[in-house]
Design a protein around this motif. Structure first.
Motif, short mmCIF file in Angstrom:
data_model
loop_
_atom_site.label_atom_id
_atom_site.label_comp_id
_atom_site.label_asym_id
_atom_site.label_seq_id
_atom_site.Cartn_x
_atom_site.Cartn_y
_atom_site.Cartn_z
N LEU A 24 0.88 -1.16 0.00
CA LEU A 24 0.00 0.00 0.00
C LEU A 24 0.92 1.22 0.00
O LEU A 24 1.47 1.60 1.04
CB LEU A 24 -0.90 -0.01 1.24
CG LEU A 24 -1.75 -1.28 1.42
CD1 LEU A 24 -2.49 -1.25 2.75
CD2 LEU A 24 -2.73 -1.44 0.26
N ILE A 25 1.10 1.80 -1.17
CA ILE A 25 2.14 2.83 -1.35
C ILE A 25 1.99 3.99 -0.38
O ILE A 25 2.98 4.57 0.09
CB ILE A 25 2.13 3.33 -2.81
CG1 ILE A 25 2.39 2.17 -3.78
CG2 ILE A 25 3.18 4.42 -3.02
CD1 ILE A 25 3.70 1.44 -3.55
N TRP A 26 0.75 4.36 -0.05
CA TRP A 26 0.53 5.51 0.84
C TRP A 26 1.06 5.29 2.25
O TRP A 26 1.18 6.23 3.03
CB TRP A 26 -0.95 5.85 0.89
CG TRP A 26 -1.86 4.70 1.21
CD1 TRP A 26 -2.16 4.19 2.43
CD2 TRP A 26 -2.58 3.90 0.26
NE1 TRP A 26 -3.03 3.13 2.32
CE2 TRP A 26 -3.31 2.93 1.00
CE3 TRP A 26 -2.70 3.90 -1.13
CZ2 TRP A 26 -4.13 1.97 0.39
CZ3 TRP A 26 -3.52 2.96 -1.73
CH2 TRP A 26 -4.22 2.00 -0.98
N LYS A 27 1.41 4.05 2.59
CA LYS A 27 1.91 3.78 3.94
C LYS A 27 3.42 3.96 4.06
O LYS A 27 3.97 3.94 5.16
CB LYS A 27 1.53 2.35 4.37
CG LYS A 27 0.03 2.16 4.56
CD LYS A 27 -0.33 0.74 4.98
CE LYS A 27 0.04 0.44 6.40
NZ LYS A 27 -0.45 -0.88 6.86
N PHE A 28 4.10 4.17 2.93
CA PHE A 28 5.55 4.36 2.98
C PHE A 28 5.90 5.71 3.59
O PHE A 28 5.08 6.63 3.64
CB PHE A 28 6.16 4.24 1.58
CG PHE A 28 6.44 2.83 1.16
CD1 PHE A 28 7.56 2.16 1.62
CD2 PHE A 28 5.55 2.17 0.33
CE1 PHE A 28 7.82 0.85 1.23
CE2 PHE A 28 5.79 0.85 -0.06
CZ PHE A 28 6.93 0.19 0.39
N HIS A 29 7.15 5.80 4.04
CA HIS A 29 7.66 7.00 4.70
C HIS A 29 7.43 8.25 3.84
O HIS A 29 7.08 9.31 4.36
CB HIS A 29 9.15 6.82 4.99
CG HIS A 29 9.81 7.96 5.67
ND1 HIS A 29 9.54 8.30 6.98
CD2 HIS A 29 10.71 8.88 5.23
CE1 HIS A 29 10.26 9.36 7.32
NE2 HIS A 29 10.97 9.73 6.29
N GLN A 30 7.65 8.13 2.54
CA GLN A 30 7.44 9.26 1.65
C GLN A 30 6.85 8.75 0.33
O GLN A 30 7.48 7.99 -0.39
CB GLN A 30 8.75 10.02 1.39
CG GLN A 30 8.56 11.27 0.56
CD GLN A 30 9.84 12.09 0.47
OE1 GLN A 30 10.89 11.65 0.93
NE2 GLN A 30 9.75 13.25 -0.13
N VAL A 31 5.64 9.20 0.03
CA VAL A 31 4.95 8.78 -1.20
C VAL A 31 5.56 9.51 -2.40
O VAL A 31 5.87 10.70 -2.30
CB VAL A 31 3.44 9.10 -1.09
CG1 VAL A 31 2.72 8.75 -2.39
CG2 VAL A 31 2.82 8.35 0.07
N PRO A 32 5.78 8.83 -3.53
CA PRO A 32 6.33 9.48 -4.73
C PRO A 32 5.50 10.70 -5.12
O PRO A 32 4.28 10.70 -4.97
CB PRO A 32 6.23 8.39 -5.81
CG PRO A 32 6.24 7.11 -5.03
CD PRO A 32 5.52 7.39 -3.75
N ASN A 33 6.17 11.73 -5.63
CA ASN A 33 5.49 12.99 -5.95
C ASN A 33 4.32 12.85 -6.91
O ASN A 33 3.33 13.55 -6.80
CB ASN A 33 6.51 13.99 -6.54
CG ASN A 33 7.51 14.47 -5.51
OD1 ASN A 33 7.19 14.54 -4.32
ND2 ASN A 33 8.71 14.79 -5.94
#
Length: 198
Positions: free
Chosen positions: A120-129
């Protein structure tokens, strides 16, 4: 010897991981684990000060590096990987790996090495721009959020608050695309429902 360094009783060697440990003992256990693993260069048996030339050309070494790093950081579940950052990788001899093979993106590194996990990409420390530019990702996030909040009907969305979204990794999405408004987010994702705004 290294247990003495962190003032840990040797009897803890025979105890299951974190079983009956106090907060301070858990911290010393983490420090001990890091000390035992050493640096990545020591881990792969390299006596040089930098990663050997051509080391990263072997894709298997990418996985070995990740397994080493996550173990050193005390990660025990795949979800722990969401905490990974560029700084941590740079500080552990992974700068070249990240820059030359994953466009300097910790997310690309982790998701490439473990492609079968449902990230779930939104859970990463920093979501790609550019991640939130695709409305498809807004919908995926809302579908996930509905389950997280235990919503079962459309009317449950009337209860949504900024705090609910902020606490569930949606701050960037809400602020950048919906002017910080949960109402705009919900009504945009579900435009065909007869919303009663009042």
């Amino acid at each position: 010897e290294k247990m003495k360094l962190v003032e840990m009783d040797e009897k803890f060697i025979h105890r299951s991981i974190n079983e009956g440990f106090s907060g301070g003992e858990k911290k010393r256990n983490e420090i001990l684990q890091m000390a035992l693993l050493g640096t990545y260069l020591e881990y792969i048996g390299c006596n040089d000060k930098t990663v050997p030339r051509g080391h990263w050309k072997n894709k298997e070494n990418h996985k070995i590096y990740c397994e080493y790093l996550f173990k050193k950081l005390g990660y025990t579940t795949m979800d722990d990987c969401y905490k990974i950052s560029k700084k941590v990788i740079h500080n552990n001899y992974g700068r070249g790996l990240l820059a030359h093979y994953y466009n300097d993106s910790p997310i690309k590194l982790v998701t490439s090495i473990y492609p079968n996990y449902n990230w779930l990409i939104w859970k990463f420390h920093q979501v790609p721009n550019d991640y939130w530019k695709d409305i498809k990702h807004h919908k995926e996030y809302m579908k996930w959020l509905k389950l997280e909040l235990g919503y079962t009907t459309m009317d449950d969305w009337y209860k949504i608050s900024q705090k609910d979204i902020h606490n569930n990794y949606g701050r960037g999405l809400l602020n950048r695309y919906y002017n910080g408004s949960p109402i705009k987010l919900v009504t945009s994702i579900y435009p065909n429902y007869n919303w009663l705004i009042w």
